[in-house]
Design an enzyme around this catalytic site. Structure first.
Site, PDB file in Angstrom:
ATOM      1  N   PRO A 176      10.084   1.317 -11.059  1.00 51.28           N
ATOM      2  CA  PRO A 176       9.780   0.705  -9.761  1.00 51.28           C
ATOM      3  C   PRO A 176       8.369   0.164  -9.599  1.00 51.28           C
ATOM      4  CG  PRO A 176       9.557   3.072  -9.589  1.00 51.28           C
ATOM      5  CD  PRO A 176       9.974   2.789 -11.013  1.00 51.28           C
ATOM      6  N   CYS A 177       7.572   0.107 -10.666  1.00 49.48           N
ATOM      7  CA  CYS A 177       6.158  -0.225 -10.486  1.00 49.48           C
ATOM      8  C   CYS A 177       5.932  -1.622  -9.924  1.00 49.48           C
ATOM      9  CB  CYS A 177       5.393  -0.052 -11.800  1.00 49.48           C
ATOM     10  SG  CYS A 177       5.864  -1.213 -13.091  1.00 49.48           S
ATOM     11  N   GLN A 178       6.886  -2.546 -10.117  1.00 42.95           N
ATOM     12  CA  GLN A 178       6.721  -3.908  -9.619  1.00 42.95           C
ATOM     13  C   GLN A 178       7.664  -4.242  -8.473  1.00 42.95           C
ATOM     14  OE1 GLN A 178       4.473  -6.211 -10.448  1.00 42.95           O
ATOM     15  NE2 GLN A 178       3.461  -4.841 -11.881  1.00 42.95           N
TER      16      GLN A 178
END
Length: 342
Positions: A276-278
């Site tokens: 989910p980092c982006q």
């Protein structure tokens, strides 16, 4: 769980819970907004439902009976390799100049710049919260455990910690102006030959199309403040899919990079998960495009237009996720055109 996975679980546990809404500004959600969006998804698409999970693993910032969303036995009739082959044939037929017609088939992440254009830390655009959940004006520099920069998981590897967060920066440039307008195209997707429908599974019945199935779930990631998708698959004979087999249903650009094999926070066993980092950056871009398109269609100035509501978040999010796992036919349909009003 590996050492890196343990450290990340501790990081999320210790991180303050977001209390202020930033859906339109940053594409992120508070836990309350995640529940609100999940309720709307379950109402519009009854194949999705809330789960409470193991009591010992429940998160205190979410209601006990709404820990994560799940949809079960989702069919996956073809392998991504077949779709990518169809795309190559289509582009070759059109001389490589009409990619717009095939864009629904593979939303490729375009690297428009070199390494100098990429952020040094993909977490720089995330708010840092204090212990009360408020945004800190001048956050301290984040530190993360050192990881070998050139190390990439192999297709057969079971990467239980997901690798270094910086490896997911290829999603930063994702942009699809018509992210909610492609359903008709998806419905018209060419069907692969029956010999590839089971992706190498055992012999099929001549009169029954046997396909892989997936259980998809959506959790809330407190550190990144966005939903996170998990999936675990079974063959047509009901046997669990291996890591390599699950990666056959992920677009090549993302397999073992953005999508890795990790352990679900509520469900036992390894799952394929989209990191989910982006997600916040992607959702912010998509929401901006929706507002822009709505203004263009109505002729209203931006300040007078109605932005998308938080209830639409998961529908938009799942449409984006569909560009990563396009052959897994989960339900996310909703009648949302240029107008974003319900």
């Amino acid at each position: 769980m590996t050492t890196m996975g343990y450290l990340r679980s501790v990081r999320e546990w210790a991180y303050p819970t977001r209390t202020s809404s930033a859906f339109l500004e940053k594409g992120v959600l508070t836990p309350e907004e995640y529940v609100q969006a999940g309720d709307e998804l379950c109402f519009r698409c009854p194949t999705w439902s809330w789960e409470s999970g193991d009591v010992s693993k429940q998160k205190s910032y979410l209601p006990p009976d709404k820990q994560y969303l799940i949809t079960r036995n989702v069919p996956c009739k073809t392998r991504v390799e077949d779709l990518e082959h169809e795309l190559a044939v289509l582009l070759n037929k059109n001389g490589g100049g009409d990619e717009e017609d095939a864009e629904w088939l593979m939303s490729t992440i375009l690297q428009q710049g070199g390494p100098a254009d990429q952020p040094e830390n993909v977490e720089d655009d995330f708010d840092i919260l204090d212990e009360t959940g408020e945004v800190v004006d001048n956050p301290p520099a984040a530190t993360t455990p050192a990881v070998e920069p050139d190390t990439k998981p192999s297709a057969s590897a079971m990467d239980t910690d997901g690798g270094d967060d910086d490896g997911y920066a290829d999603m930063a440039d994702f942009e699809d102006d018509n992210v909610l307008m492609d359903d008709d195209n998806v419905a018209a997707a060419p069907t692969a030959a029956s010999s590839s429908a089971s992706g190498g599974d055992d012999n099929q019945n001549d009169n029954t199309l046997q396909v892989r199935t997936y259980d998809l779930s959506i959790t809330y990631d407190k550190y990144y403040q966005t939903p996170r998708v998990w999936m675990v698959g079974a063959s047509a004979q009901g046997q669990p899919l291996s890591a390599v087999e699950m990666m056959q249903d992920v677009m090549t650009d993302y397999a073992n990079k953005t999508v890795t094999i990790e352990y679900h926070p509520h469900v036992a066993g390894p799952h394929a998960s989209i990191h989910p980092c982006q997600h916040g950056k992607v959702m912010k871009r998509i929401v901006q495009n929706l507002i822009k398109n709505n203004n263009n269609s109505t002729g209203q100035p931006e300040e007078d237009s109605d932005p998308p509501t938080v209830e639409l978040y998961l529908f938009i999010f799942l449409k984006f996720v569909n560009s990563i796992i396009p052959t897994i036919n989960y339900d996310f349909t909703m009648d949302v055109m240029a107008s974003t009003q319900k």
